[in-house]
Design an enzyme around this catalytic site. Structure first.
Site, PDB file in Angstrom:
ATOM      1  N   SER A 173      41.649 -34.286  38.948  1.00 40.90           N
ATOM      2  CA  SER A 173      42.752 -34.105  39.900  1.00 40.90           C
ATOM      3  C   SER A 173      42.874 -35.394  40.706  1.00 40.90           C
ATOM      4  CB  SER A 173      42.417 -32.947  40.844  1.00 40.90           C
ATOM      5  OG  SER A 173      43.336 -32.877  41.916  1.00 40.90           O
TER       6      SER A 173
ATOM      7  N   TYR B 220      37.104 -28.722  47.443  1.00 43.33           N
ATOM      8  CA  TYR B 220      37.764 -28.996  46.157  1.00 43.33           C
ATOM      9  C   TYR B 220      37.640 -30.488  45.814  1.00 43.33           C
ATOM     10  CZ  TYR B 220      41.401 -29.078  42.535  1.00 43.33           C
ATOM     11  OH  TYR B 220      42.082 -29.242  41.348  1.00 43.33           O
TER      12      TYR B 220
HETATM   13  P1  NAP Z   1      45.031 -21.849  36.612  1.00 46.21           P
HETATM   14  O1  NAP Z   1      46.369 -21.482  36.091  1.00 46.21           O
HETATM   15  O2  NAP Z   1      44.478 -21.084  37.758  1.00 46.21           O
HETATM   16  O3  NAP Z   1      43.987 -21.834  35.371  1.00 46.21           O
HETATM   17  C1  NAP Z   1      42.617 -21.993  35.578  1.00 46.21           C
HETATM   18  C2  NAP Z   1      41.902 -21.669  34.289  1.00 46.21           C
HETATM   19  O4  NAP Z   1      40.475 -21.763  34.519  1.00 46.21           O
HETATM   20  C3  NAP Z   1      42.187 -20.270  33.798  1.00 46.21           C
HETATM   21  O5  NAP Z   1      42.365 -20.282  32.402  1.00 46.21           O
HETATM   22  C4  NAP Z   1      40.926 -19.508  34.168  1.00 46.21           C
HETATM   23  O6  NAP Z   1      40.744 -18.444  33.250  1.00 46.21           O
HETATM   24  C5  NAP Z   1      39.863 -20.590  34.000  1.00 46.21           C
HETATM   25  N1  NAP Z   1      38.625 -20.267  34.696  1.00 46.21           N
HETATM   26  C6  NAP Z   1      38.447 -20.110  36.028  1.00 46.21           C
HETATM   27  N2  NAP Z   1      37.176 -19.750  36.288  1.00 46.21           N
HETATM   28  C7  NAP Z   1      36.549 -19.684  35.099  1.00 46.21           C
HETATM   29  C8  NAP Z   1      35.225 -19.352  34.707  1.00 46.21           C
HETATM   30  N3  NAP Z   1      34.282 -19.021  35.614  1.00 46.21           N
HETATM   31  N4  NAP Z   1      34.902 -19.368  33.394  1.00 46.21           N
HETATM   32  C9  NAP Z   1      35.837 -19.676  32.479  1.00 46.21           C
HETATM   33  N5  NAP Z   1      37.113 -20.011  32.781  1.00 46.21           N
HETATM   34  C10 NAP Z   1      37.463 -20.003  34.081  1.00 46.21           C
HETATM   35  O7  NAP Z   1      45.004 -23.373  37.085  1.00 46.21           O
HETATM   36  P2  NAP Z   1      45.484 -24.741  36.364  1.00 46.21           P
HETATM   37  O8  NAP Z   1      46.441 -25.377  37.299  1.00 46.21           O
HETATM   38  O9  NAP Z   1      45.874 -24.510  34.981  1.00 46.21           O
HETATM   39  O10 NAP Z   1      44.118 -25.557  36.460  1.00 46.21           O
HETATM   40  C11 NAP Z   1      43.496 -26.171  35.344  1.00 46.21           C
HETATM   41  C12 NAP Z   1      42.714 -27.389  35.822  1.00 46.21           C
HETATM   42  O11 NAP Z   1      43.631 -28.323  36.384  1.00 46.21           O
HETATM   43  C13 NAP Z   1      41.680 -27.095  36.908  1.00 46.21           C
HETATM   44  O12 NAP Z   1      40.508 -27.832  36.658  1.00 46.21           O
HETATM   45  C14 NAP Z   1      42.355 -27.597  38.174  1.00 46.21           C
HETATM   46  O13 NAP Z   1      41.400 -28.006  39.138  1.00 46.21           O
HETATM   47  C15 NAP Z   1      43.133 -28.773  37.633  1.00 46.21           C
HETATM   48  N6  NAP Z   1      44.267 -29.195  38.456  1.00 46.21           N
HETATM   49  C16 NAP Z   1      45.242 -28.307  38.806  1.00 46.21           C
HETATM   50  C17 NAP Z   1      46.290 -28.735  39.612  1.00 46.21           C
HETATM   51  C18 NAP Z   1      47.387 -27.813  40.065  1.00 46.21           C
HETATM   52  O14 NAP Z   1      48.093 -28.165  41.028  1.00 46.21           O
HETATM   53  N7  NAP Z   1      47.603 -26.695  39.404  1.00 46.21           N
HETATM   54  C19 NAP Z   1      46.338 -30.080  40.041  1.00 46.21           C
HETATM   55  C20 NAP Z   1      45.337 -30.952  39.638  1.00 46.21           C
HETATM   56  C21 NAP Z   1      44.306 -30.503  38.845  1.00 46.21           C
HETATM   57  P3  NAP Z   1      40.143 -17.000  33.561  1.00 46.21           P
HETATM   58  O15 NAP Z   1      40.596 -16.605  34.932  1.00 46.21           O
HETATM   59  O16 NAP Z   1      40.730 -16.171  32.450  1.00 46.21           O
HETATM   60  O17 NAP Z   1      38.671 -17.158  33.445  1.00 46.21           O
END
Ligand code: NAP
Length: 240
Positions: free
Chosen positions: A140, A153
């Site tokens: 991120s 975070y």
């Molecule tokens: P999201 O829609 O909330 O997806 C998060 C994913 O992580 C889900 O598939 C969730 O699946 C999985 N997860 C969470 N806890 C877990 C666990 N204990 N074991 C296995 N899987 C787990 O969020 P996203 O935006 O796609 O985020 C993906 C990545 O991008 C993250 O690393 C986040 O920090 C990063 N990111 C996001 C943003 C943003 O603004 N959205 C910005 C920068 C970086 P389950 O709940 O089914 O386990």
């Protein structure tokens, strides 16, 4: 582009991980879909199926060592090898540090950093055996600069970027390419209920998960002598 390659994607049940899985599936990869929500993983598997890709669903909480070991075993049993590991699973919460409990801290650090460690460690032996492969970390911008209301975070994402940088020294001479993709705000379910609200119109101006997936594809499609170590992405509504 990725015909015959086996790609493991954590956090593939929705959001950025789902988009990465489908982008790789569309380009010929066999995809291993890991997260906790079996139903959602099955839905992504069906989408990959319609793209003509082989996909394997391995549900489990990846903070647990035994879930990661099951992920490794199912992947190798099904496909016999691994070429690409995308460390994408992650969680977040926004707010003043005084609003964070030790349980919040453990949840964020464990999901963002411990899972990256466990998954990387599990798949490195087969990657090293081949002497080629890709490790991608979806970090991120919060892993590159401190941001208000994001202390824990940021700590977790700085840790992930440091882990990747250090690994690059260790693994590059052994043929393993390490890439970090660092997005700003992305319109997903991320932090819903822990700082973001579903339906908030501000989210519409954020990046789309498919745009982040294209950055991962860019990193993975570099020629063997090159690598894109750090790709930063931000929506136009955010300053650098
Ligand atoms: P999201 O829609 O909330 O997806 C998060 C994913 O992580 C889900 O598939 C969730 O699946 C999985 N997860 C969470 N806890 C877990 C666990 N204990 N074991 C296995 N899987 C787990 O969020 P996203 O935006 O796609 O985020 C993906 C990545 O991008 C993250 O690393 C986040 O920090 C990063 N990111 C996001 C943003 C943003 O603004 N959205 C910005 C920068 C970086 P389950 O709940 O089914 O386990």
């Amino acid at each position: 582009m990725f015909e015959g390659k086996v790609a493991v994607i954590t956090g593939a049940s929705r959001g950025i991980g789902r988009a990465i899985a489908l982008a790789l599936a569309q380009r010929g990869a066999k995809v291993v879909l890991a997260a906790r929500d079996r139903e959602r993983l099955e839905a992504v598997r069906k989408e990959a199926d319609t793209l003509g890709a082989q996909a394997l669903v391995v549900p489990g909480d990846l903070r647990r060592e035994e879930s990661v070991e099951a992920l490794r075993q199912h992947t190798l049993n099904a496909f016999g090898t691994v070429d690409i590991v995308v460390n994408n699973a992650g969680v977040g919460k926004y707010g003043s540090i005084l609003d964070f409990t030790p349980a919040d801290y453990d949840w964020i650090m464990d999901t963002n950093m411990r899972v990256s460690f466990l998954v990387t460690r599990a798949f490195l032996p087969p990657l090293l055996q081949k002497g080629t492969g890709d490790l991608v970390f979806v970090a991120s911008v919060a892993g590159l600069k401190g941001l208000p209301q994001e202390a824990v975070y940021c700590a977790s994402k700085f840790a992930q970027v440091g882990f990747a940088q250090a690994l690059d020294h260790e693994l590059r001479p052994k043929g393993i390419r390490v890439s970090v993709v660092a997005p700003g705000g992305v319109n997903t379910e991320f932090a819903w209920g822990t700082g973001r609200t579903p339906g908030d119109p501000h989210l519409n101006a954020f990046l789309r998960p498919e745009e982040v997936a294209e950055a991962v594809v860019f990193a993975l499609s570099q020629p063997p002598h090159a690598r894109a170590f750090l790709i930063g992405l931000r929506p136009m509504v955010e300053p650098l």
